[in-house]
Design an enzyme around this catalytic site. Structure first.
Site, PDB file in Angstrom:
ATOM      1  N   SER A 137       0.828  -1.194   0.000  1.00 34.69           N
ATOM      2  CA  SER A 137       0.000   0.000   0.000  1.00 34.69           C
ATOM      3  C   SER A 137       0.874   1.260   0.000  1.00 34.69           C
ATOM      4  O   SER A 137       1.604   1.497  -0.951  1.00 34.69           O
ATOM      5  CB  SER A 137      -0.969  -0.034   1.196  1.00 34.69           C
ATOM      6  OG  SER A 137      -1.998   0.903   1.043  1.00 34.69           O
ATOM      7  N   ASP A 164      -9.160  -4.812  -6.211  1.00 37.80           N
ATOM      8  CA  ASP A 164      -8.845  -3.910  -5.105  1.00 37.80           C
ATOM      9  C   ASP A 164      -9.860  -2.760  -5.090  1.00 37.80           C
ATOM     10  O   ASP A 164      -9.912  -1.960  -6.016  1.00 37.80           O
ATOM     11  CB  ASP A 164      -7.428  -3.361  -5.266  1.00 37.80           C
ATOM     12  CG  ASP A 164      -6.932  -2.623  -4.028  1.00 37.80           C
ATOM     13  OD1 ASP A 164      -7.769  -2.230  -3.200  1.00 37.80           O
ATOM     14  OD2 ASP A 164      -5.708  -2.425  -3.901  1.00 37.80           O
ATOM     15  N   HIS A 207      -7.594  -5.456  -1.468  1.00 39.12           N
ATOM     16  CA  HIS A 207      -6.361  -4.770  -1.053  1.00 39.12           C
ATOM     17  C   HIS A 207      -5.403  -5.715  -0.329  1.00 39.12           C
ATOM     18  O   HIS A 207      -4.185  -5.594  -0.441  1.00 39.12           O
ATOM     19  CB  HIS A 207      -6.725  -3.582  -0.158  1.00 39.12           C
ATOM     20  CG  HIS A 207      -5.607  -2.608   0.016  1.00 39.12           C
ATOM     21  ND1 HIS A 207      -4.957  -2.005  -1.039  1.00 39.12           N
ATOM     22  CD2 HIS A 207      -5.008  -2.118   1.138  1.00 39.12           C
ATOM     23  CE1 HIS A 207      -4.028  -1.197  -0.582  1.00 39.12           C
ATOM     24  NE2 HIS A 207      -4.032  -1.252   0.734  1.00 39.12           N
TER      25      HIS A 207
END
Length: 527
Positions: A393, A467, A501
């Site tokens: 991330s 995602d 994610h």
């Protein structure tokens, strides 16, 4: 048939919330039943229209309403007012409740004591502090169960005393504690503290059934205990007035990976060029001897954070005695491949006063990387030619930026589920609250996508194909890959079907490990 008694809120689509931290929607929010009462609801209403830029006092008001009163058309009663954004109220009973408020721009947090049954009394400030300062964190109050299934503040001996549990952060590492806090005097009594070589923390109160009064003498809590080599175990700990506490083991979990039991772990501290103190956890393989084995390949895995002061940025937020848990795709797995692993080296982005952290993001990021690499090389345990950098991330965003701005430090990079073009997150990101149109230079300078022609070191991109995290849509990796490939960079894009994610499926996890392992073996091979 159920009849409507009162309409508490009729809220339109919240599409006019200001783009700033501490903003909120207009009208009632956080509507819920009061946890210590049979039939009373409470909620918060902004007095500034939800806009933190509006000077206003009070900024928020907390209201309550009895269900019976609603039948009679009685107006809601005011419970508390706050000058910062109210984050909620934690109730104990009619004699005690805590009101929480905070302001992001100053990192200031205030906790006030109120008596819900005596609303004419002035609230009293219990804590007023900078919430980034973990060394002076008094902890958080523990809660207890009630017979109706709710949770309320745990009052001790029927008095206005609370149990406070905290991380106990200090320059020597975290030492969780349990204090008894006298709400009226502010005095604390420490009844327990984690003791080396174990890392321990209190999980919950055990003897809180039947709405009974919780006494300090006989207080029973669920304690978790672990060490570097010992897997966390749960223990029932009972406190006795005037006598040592007693313990009863509740679990006996086996070590999940006994072959990794003797990995070497050390929390290291070092300084950045500007004097900011940095921290990392250095792991070395089982049986490693620096004098015999020499410097190792290294995997550095990190995630940047923003701070308002250098002192707060340099505070230690981990313990040298914690068990080394290894997640399904954790960098620690590469200890089995005889890599050194630098886990969680701090990458603080500091902005004091009226400064904005991202105005010097690249400079501070590269300075932190240089300090980390310099330290592990100085120790003689890492081969400076074979250091890989990676992250997930915002950590992936960091890894790509490091390959763009200080490629001499790293052999290759791994970026999982990241965002690389900040113009695709134009209405702020992370701790950046300015929009693209307010500060276009910052958005562009921070975007590794804009540096695609400068990235020459190999970069592996991994992304969940579904995602749904607003800042990291798969397009971020797809477009970045195209930009890199178009400039002749060594790169590979891996899209994981049906993953968001974070990755869940066994097939996705195993394939991620395969790709990472293959990438490191290919590109951490410099003589």
């Amino acid at each position: 048939n159920l009849n409507s008694v009162m309409e508490v809120a009729n809220l339109p689509l919240a599409e006019d919330i200001p783009i700033a931290f501490d903003s909120c929607r207009k009208g009632p929010r956080a509507v819920r039943w009061r946890s210590d009462a049979d039939s009373q609801i409470c909620w918060i209403e902004a007095q500034d229209g939800g806009d933190p830029a509006v000077e206003c006092s009070p900024r928020d008001i907390v209201y309550t309403l009895e269900a019976d009163a609603a039948y009679n058309g009685t107006a809601p009663q005011e419970l508390a007012r706050t000058d910062f954004r109210c984050s909620g109220v934690t109730f104990c009973d009619g004699d005690l409740a805590l009101v929480y408020e905070a302001w992001w721009k100053t990192r200031r947090s205030i906790v006030k004591v109120i008596a819900p049954d005596r609303r004419s009394e002035e609230p009293r400030v219990l804590f007023d502090r900078n919430y980034e300062d973990v060394y002076n964190d008094p902890g958080s109050p523990m809660s207890r169960r009630t017979s109706n299934g709710s949770s309320v503040l745990a009052k001790i001996d029927g008095e206005r005393k609370l149990l406070m549990q905290g991380s106990g952060a200090s320059e020597k590492g975290n030492k969780p504690f349990l204090d008894v806090l006298d709400v009226d005097s502010g005095a604390t009594q420490r009844i327990w503290e984690s003791s080396p070589p174990h890392f321990e923390y209190v999980s919950s109160i055990l003897n809180d059934e039947d709405d009974r009064t919780i006494a300090l003498d006989g207080l029973q809590v669920l304690l978790s205990r672990e060490s570097v080599q010992e897997v966390p175990q749960y223990i029932a700990k009972t406190f006795h007035t005037g006598a040592p506490s007693t313990e009863k083991p509740m679990t006996k979990f086996p070590h999940p990976y006994p072959q990794m039991k003797d990995i070497q772990k050390e929390i290291i501290r070092y300084k950045r060029a500007d004097g900011v103190v940095l921290t990392a956890t250095l792991y070395l393989p089982v049986g490693y001897d620096k004098d015999v084995d020499g410097p190792l390949k290294c995997l550095m895995w990190a995630y940047p954070r923003e701070f308002k002061s250098k002192d707060a940025a340099g505070q230690l937020r981990r313990s040298p005695y914690e068990f080394s848990s290894i997640g399904s795709t954790a960098p620690l797995l590469w200890l089995a491949r005889k890599y050194a692993v630098l886990d969680g080296p701090t990458f603080p982005i500091v902005a004091e006063g009226d400064e904005e952290p991202n105005d010097t993001y690249v400079e501070q990021l590269t300075a932190s990387a240089e300090a980390a690499v310099k330290e592990v090389v100085r120790r003689g345990v890492v081969d400076e030619k074979n250091i890989a950098v990676g992250g997930h991330s915002y950590g992936a965003f960091m890894a790509a930026n490091l390959l763009a701005h200080c490629p001499h430090l790293f052999a290759c990079g791994i970026a999982k589920s990241g965002a690389y073009n900040r113009t695709l997150t134009p209405f702020s990101f992370q701790a950046e609250q300015r929009t693209l149109w307010e500060t276009p230079d910052v958005y562009i300078q921070m975007s590794p996508f804009m540096m695609a022609d400068k990235i020459k070191k190999p970069l592996l991109l991994i992304h969940g194909q579904d995602d749904n995290n607003p800042g990291t849509f798969p397009m971020q990796s797809e477009r970045f890959y195209q930009a890199l490939k178009g400039h002749g960079a060594q790169c590979r894009l891996v899209l994981l079907p049906h993953e968001s994610h974070g990755y869940q499926a066994k097939e996705s996890i195993m394939h991620t490990l395969y790709e990472m392992d293959r990438w490191l073996e290919l590109h951490c091979n410099n003589e």
